[in-house]
Design an enzyme around this catalytic site. Structure first.
Site, PDB file in Angstrom:
ATOM      1  N   HIS A   1      41.745  46.838 -17.932  1.00 43.47           N
ATOM      2  CA  HIS A   1      40.971  47.251 -16.761  1.00 43.47           C
ATOM      3  C   HIS A   1      39.992  46.150 -16.414  1.00 43.47           C
ATOM      4  O   HIS A   1      39.828  45.164 -17.154  1.00 43.47           O
ATOM      5  CB  HIS A   1      40.247  48.566 -17.017  1.00 43.47           C
ATOM      6  CG  HIS A   1      41.077  49.778 -16.710  1.00 43.47           C
ATOM      7  ND1 HIS A   1      41.570  50.044 -15.443  1.00 43.47           N
ATOM      8  CD2 HIS A   1      41.520  50.795 -17.496  1.00 43.47           C
ATOM      9  CE1 HIS A   1      42.265  51.168 -15.466  1.00 43.47           C
ATOM     10  NE2 HIS A   1      42.264  51.645 -16.704  1.00 43.47           N
TER      11      HIS A   1
ATOM     12  N   ASP B   1      38.411  43.867 -10.077  1.00 48.34           N
ATOM     13  CA  ASP B   1      39.321  44.621  -9.211  1.00 48.34           C
ATOM     14  C   ASP B   1      39.294  44.127  -7.763  1.00 48.34           C
ATOM     15  O   ASP B   1      40.342  43.918  -7.155  1.00 48.34           O
ATOM     16  CB  ASP B   1      38.957  46.108  -9.220  1.00 48.34           C
ATOM     17  CG  ASP B   1      39.525  46.848 -10.421  1.00 48.34           C
ATOM     18  OD1 ASP B   1      40.314  46.250 -11.170  1.00 48.34           O
ATOM     19  OD2 ASP B   1      39.174  48.024 -10.608  1.00 48.34           O
TER      20      ASP B   1
END
Length: 382
Positions: free
Chosen positions: A131, A161
């Site tokens: 992540h 991200d």
């Protein structure tokens, strides 16, 4: 006037985080983005499907069963009509589905095939899960987000991200689409969040190369080491930000805080003095409320702004004047950015529910009503 990407068709395989952010950016600026959702109605991840999902705004949706031969054939047909594709699966998944770059670029040589992953398509970590926090850690960014003596603080998931991931993929896709428009062949974009995050650290690497940045956290100009570049608490428990780096801005800060004659503040760039001066400024800022500091320091060259929450930011006069936020079907959210002088970025439409546009999209690919009904009966579409 239409958005600058008007006329481009992008097929997005439903995912979470950076892939959808890339799709949102392209849709915001005029591209037709068709998201392939699951026939089961989900999009992957733990977030519920909702028309209030900002990252999913501005799309059309077709729901296909990609575990069926007919579903794969329809996805392949749709990609044959597209200028670009976005997928965010682990390396090898699209190939196993029969939708890898070799297949789709053979069908459509002008296709820009955008691949969004954390670790990239190659390398020792490529096959494994991760992540944002992991990607920015490995890229050498997370270690530099934090105060002296404290553990690193993840900057939510904006750096990996969205900055190093989705935005970098959007840039890569627009660059490759421009190349196709100039006569080049389509190609694959391998957008890794580790690579993108490393690029975002370019200035810090440059400063380190020149001896202007220490790897010790909270000891540098921009990482809360300096007293004139930090966040301070106010009397009412709120916060303000100060960024008075340049000498003329630092002089204004001192003048407005009554420190012009305090010689202790003269050696601005002496790191040895920063901790003491920071304590002095902290005491000064705790003496008034945030509103009082706004009245004194806003609309000046001190380089000042109140630290606002999302809801407060939507109401601030500057953001209101620029229409930085918009309301989409009752959901407040950021407006498309940046702005153009000759084209418009319309208020986005709400996120579609999975499969909302299935019939219209298939009709546009040449399927008639009976064929669509047959696909629905077999569960190939939803």
């Amino acid at each position: 006037m239409p958005g600058p990407l008007e006329g481009l068709r992008i097929v997005e395989f439903a995912g979470i985080g950076p892939g959808p952010f890339c799709g949102m950016m392209l849709a915001d600026h005029g591209a037709e983005v068709i998201r392939i959702d699951r026939a089961s109605g989900g999009r992957g991840g733990s977030q519920p499907v909702s028309t209030k999902d900002v990252l999913a705004r501005g799309r059309k949706s077709i729901a296909l069963d990609l575990k069926s031969e007919q579903g794969i054939a329809l996805a392949r047909k749709l990609c044959g009509s597209a200028d670009g594709l976005i997928e965010g699966f682990r390396p090898g998944v699209m190939e196993r589905l029969g939708l890898g770059p070799d297949v789709l670029l053979a069908d459509n040589p002008g296709l820009v095939y955008g691949r969004m992953t954390g670790w990239g398509q190659t390398g020792p970590y490529a096959a494994y899960a991760g992540h944002d926090i992991n990607y920015i850690a490995l890229a050498g960014a997370l270690a530099h987000f934090g105060r002296a003596g404290a553990k690193p603080t993840p900057p939510i998931n904006m750096v990996g991200d969205f900055g190093g991931g989705g935005m970098m993929l959007a840039f890569g896709m627009v660059s490759a689409l421009l190349a196709v428009a100039r006569g080049r062949e389509g190609q694959v974009i391998d957008a890794a969040m580790t690579d993108g995050t490393a690029v975002l650290m370019a200035m810090i690497h440059g400063m380190a190369n020149q001896g202007l940045w220490r790897e010790e956290a909270g000891a540098n100009l921009l990482d809360t080491g300096a007293h004139f570049y930090d966040v301070y608490e106010t009397a009412d428990g709120k916060f303000v930000s100060i960024g008075s780096i340049e000498p003329q801005f630092y002089a204004q800060l001192r003048a407005r805080l009554g420190l012009a004659e305090d010689t202790e503040f003269d050696p601005q760039m002496n790191p040895a003095q920063w901790p003491v001066l920071k304590e002095k400024l902290a005491g000064i800022f705790r003496s008034r409320t945030r509103a009082e500091w706004d009245a004194l320091l806003e609309h000046s060259d001190v380089c000042y702004a109140p630290v606002l929450t999302m809801s407060e930011a939507r109401e601030h006069p500057h953001n209101a004047a620029r229409e930085t936020f918009v309301d989409v079907a009752g959901s407040p959210q950021p407006a498309p950015a940046p702005r153009y002088s000759g084209t418009a970025t319309d208020t986005p439409s709400p996120a579609p529910m999975p499969g909302e546009d299935t019939d219209a999209i298939l009709g546009g690919l040449g399927l008639d009503e009976s064929e669509i009904a047959g696909l629905r009966q077999t569960g190939t579409i939803a």
